[in-house]
Motif scaffolding. Structure first.
Motif, PDB file in Angstrom:
ATOM      1  N   ASN A   1       0.921  -8.492   0.401  1.00  0.00           N
ATOM      2  CA  ASN A   1       0.778  -7.850   1.856  1.00  0.00           C
ATOM      3  C   ASN A   1       1.387  -8.871   2.834  1.00  0.00           C
ATOM      4  N   THR A   2       2.648  -8.363   3.421  1.00  0.00           N
ATOM      5  CA  THR A   2       3.305  -9.620   4.273  1.00  0.00           C
ATOM      6  C   THR A   2       4.110  -9.061   5.386  1.00  0.00           C
ATOM      7  N   HIS A   3       4.450  -9.702   6.099  1.00  0.00           N
ATOM      8  CA  HIS A   3       5.277  -9.203   7.523  1.00  0.00           C
ATOM      9  C   HIS A   3       6.352 -10.443   7.483  1.00  0.00           C
TER      10      HIS A   3
ATOM     11  N   GLN B   1       4.902  -2.316   9.728  1.00  0.00           N
ATOM     12  CA  GLN B   1       4.565  -2.793  11.102  1.00  0.00           C
ATOM     13  C   GLN B   1       3.117  -2.839  11.255  1.00  0.00           C
ATOM     14  N   SER B   2       2.632  -3.748  12.248  1.00  0.00           N
ATOM     15  CA  SER B   2       1.107  -3.411  12.579  1.00  0.00           C
ATOM     16  C   SER B   2       0.651  -2.233  12.718  1.00  0.00           C
ATOM     17  N   GLY B   3      -0.398  -1.880  12.132  1.00  0.00           N
ATOM     18  CA  GLY B   3      -0.973  -0.295  12.167  1.00  0.00           C
ATOM     19  C   GLY B   3      -0.349   0.565  11.273  1.00  0.00           C
ATOM     20  N   SER B   4       0.561   0.204  10.552  1.00  0.00           N
ATOM     21  CA  SER B   4       1.240   1.080   9.583  1.00  0.00           C
ATOM     22  C   SER B   4       0.373   1.561   8.519  1.00  0.00           C
ATOM     23  N   GLY B   5      -0.734   0.708   8.085  1.00  0.00           N
ATOM     24  CA  GLY B   5      -1.443   1.129   6.986  1.00  0.00           C
ATOM     25  C   GLY B   5      -1.461   0.067   5.890  1.00  0.00           C
ATOM     26  N   LYS B   6      -0.489  -0.821   5.900  1.00  0.00           N
ATOM     27  CA  LYS B   6      -0.598  -1.718   4.662  1.00  0.00           C
ATOM     28  C   LYS B   6      -1.860  -2.470   4.642  1.00  0.00           C
ATOM     29  N   THR B   7      -2.586  -2.814   5.274  1.00  0.00           N
ATOM     30  CA  THR B   7      -3.834  -3.700   5.202  1.00  0.00           C
ATOM     31  C   THR B   7      -4.845  -2.740   4.701  1.00  0.00           C
ATOM     32  N   VAL B   8      -4.975  -1.349   5.086  1.00  0.00           N
ATOM     33  CA  VAL B   8      -5.990  -0.423   4.587  1.00  0.00           C
ATOM     34  C   VAL B   8      -5.628  -0.013   3.106  1.00  0.00           C
ATOM     35  N   LEU B   9      -4.119   0.012   2.837  1.00  0.00           N
ATOM     36  CA  LEU B   9      -3.750   0.216   1.316  1.00  0.00           C
ATOM     37  C   LEU B   9      -4.268  -0.877   0.569  1.00  0.00           C
ATOM     38  N   LEU B  10      -4.008  -2.209   0.879  1.00  0.00           N
ATOM     39  CA  LEU B  10      -4.413  -3.257  -0.078  1.00  0.00           C
ATOM     40  C   LEU B  10      -5.951  -3.171  -0.193  1.00  0.00           C
ATOM     41  N   LYS B  11      -6.610  -2.927   0.741  1.00  0.00           N
ATOM     42  CA  LYS B  11      -8.216  -2.867   0.709  1.00  0.00           C
ATOM     43  C   LYS B  11      -8.433  -1.692  -0.089  1.00  0.00           C
ATOM     44  N   SER B  12      -7.657  -0.706  -0.196  1.00  0.00           N
ATOM     45  CA  SER B  12      -8.139   0.527  -0.897  1.00  0.00           C
ATOM     46  C   SER B  12      -7.932   0.105  -2.409  1.00  0.00           C
ATOM     47  N   ILE B  13      -6.851  -0.492  -2.629  1.00  0.00           N
ATOM     48  CA  ILE B  13      -6.285  -0.981  -3.986  1.00  0.00           C
ATOM     49  C   ILE B  13      -7.601  -1.688  -4.585  1.00  0.00           C
TER      50      ILE B  13
ATOM     51  N   ASN C   1       5.346  -7.902  -6.246  1.00  0.00           N
ATOM     52  CA  ASN C   1       5.388  -6.611  -5.661  1.00  0.00           C
ATOM     53  C   ASN C   1       5.002  -6.626  -4.093  1.00  0.00           C
ATOM     54  N   LEU C   2       5.891  -6.408  -3.081  1.00  0.00           N
ATOM     55  CA  LEU C   2       5.386  -6.557  -1.563  1.00  0.00           C
ATOM     56  C   LEU C   2       5.425  -5.523  -1.198  1.00  0.00           C
ATOM     57  N   ILE C   3       4.214  -5.449   0.003  1.00  0.00           N
ATOM     58  CA  ILE C   3       3.891  -4.418   0.867  1.00  0.00           C
ATOM     59  C   ILE C   3       4.095  -4.798   2.265  1.00  0.00           C
ATOM     60  N   ILE C   4       5.271  -4.038   2.921  1.00  0.00           N
ATOM     61  CA  ILE C   4       5.689  -4.306   4.275  1.00  0.00           C
ATOM     62  C   ILE C   4       5.433  -3.209   5.371  1.00  0.00           C
TER      63      ILE C   4
ATOM     64  N   TYR D   1      -4.401  -9.452 -12.308  1.00  0.00           N
ATOM     65  CA  TYR D   1      -4.270  -8.808 -11.279  1.00  0.00           C
ATOM     66  C   TYR D   1      -4.368  -9.925 -10.066  1.00  0.00           C
ATOM     67  N   LEU D   2      -3.235 -10.121  -9.167  1.00  0.00           N
ATOM     68  CA  LEU D   2      -3.250 -11.230  -8.129  1.00  0.00           C
ATOM     69  C   LEU D   2      -2.857 -10.535  -6.830  1.00  0.00           C
ATOM     70  N   PHE D   3      -3.817 -10.531  -5.844  1.00  0.00           N
ATOM     71  CA  PHE D   3      -3.517 -10.038  -4.567  1.00  0.00           C
ATOM     72  C   PHE D   3      -3.599 -11.059  -3.516  1.00  0.00           C
ATOM     73  N   CYS D   4      -2.535 -11.093  -2.886  1.00  0.00           N
ATOM     74  CA  CYS D   4      -2.116 -12.025  -1.759  1.00  0.00           C
ATOM     75  C   CYS D   4      -1.980 -11.267  -0.368  1.00  0.00           C
TER      76      CYS D   4
END
Length: 250
Positions: A194-196, A35-47, A30-33, A158-161
């Motif tokens: 979490n990737t770009h 732009q920078s500042g879109s919220g994807k890092t905050v989402l991963l940290k929230s999970i 499962n990939l979260i993509i 559960y594996l987070f990258c």
């Protein structure tokens, strides 16, 4: 499986996540993509619980992570493995000691059982004859493989990258992508990346969440992404001439 229901997160007056709902499936990458500042890092940290959400719910299978007390969250965290950006190996520990670290911290295994588990994990990521080398003595790609071995040492569900291909050349990045996908299926883990890296999207994107300005703007897989009419997603994924040509040829 990890399920998010109407997750919101703000920092002061800044709304970062807006009503995110999605299911991340086990046995799939499962990939979260976004732009920078879109919220994807905050989402991963929230999970994973580094940020408390303002409202909404995060379920690990049928367990509501957001409603658990500290002890309950700690129990679920024992089921998590994490591959950090850059690998984040301990410089003062050798390869074997890095992989052994979570076993020493969180398991009740005997010394013999720990040694056997370390050997299994290193073999699974194709690391041989490097047990006593230190991170500075091995390549970036090998460091990432050691980081993956450490992440699976406790046999997580559960594996987070976080940006697992950061700093790697394209060939090595593909090796890491394929390794993550293989162990995800082999151990039936719920893996969230979490990737770009658009090569990762095209290579292993079995489930893709596209975040734009804090909203879930699109979800699908690597095949569906070529036919999407979502303009924000098209602008993001097919920004380079290479991927524009790939899209035209499909």
């Amino acid at each position: 499986m990890i399920r998010l229901e109407n997750v919101n997160k703000s920092f002061g007056d800044l709304k970062v996540l807006n009503d995110i709902s999605i299911t991340f499936e086990s046995g799939k990458t499962n990939l979260i993509i976004g732009q920078s500042g879109s919220g994807k890092t905050v989402l991963l940290k929230s999970i994973i619980g580094l940020h408390d959400v303002d409202n909404g719910a995060i379920f690990y299978n049928d367990r509501n992570f957001t409603e658990l007390n500290h002890k309950g969250k700690k129990e679920i965290r024992k089921e998590m493995g994490m591959v950090f950006q850059g690998g984040a190996l301990f410089d003062s520990l050798n390869v074997e000691e890095n992989v052994r670290f979570p076993l020493d911290m969180f398991s009740t295994m005997s010394e013999k059982e720990k040694s056997k588990r370390v050997a299994f994990c290193l073999d699974r990521v194709n690391i041989q004859n490097a047990n006593h080398l230190y991170p500075a003595e091995i390549s970036g790609g090998m460091q990432k493989r050691v980081a993956i071995a450490r992440a699976i040492a406790l046999n997580p569900k559960y594996l987070f990258c976080d940006e697992p291909n950061s700093g790697l050349d394209p060939v090595t990045a593909i090796v890491i992508d394929n390794l993550i996908q293989e162990i995800t299926k082999e151990f039936d883990m719920t893996t969230i990346i979490n990737t770009h890296d658009m090569n990762s999207v095209m290579e292993i994107g079995e489930k893709i969440l596209f975040i734009s300005k804090g909203y879930k703007a699109w979800e699908g897989n690597k095949d569906q992404i070529f036919n999407t009419e979502n303009q924000a997603l098209n602008d993001f994924v097919f920004a380079s001439d290479l991927f524009k040509n790939i899209k035209k040829s499909t």
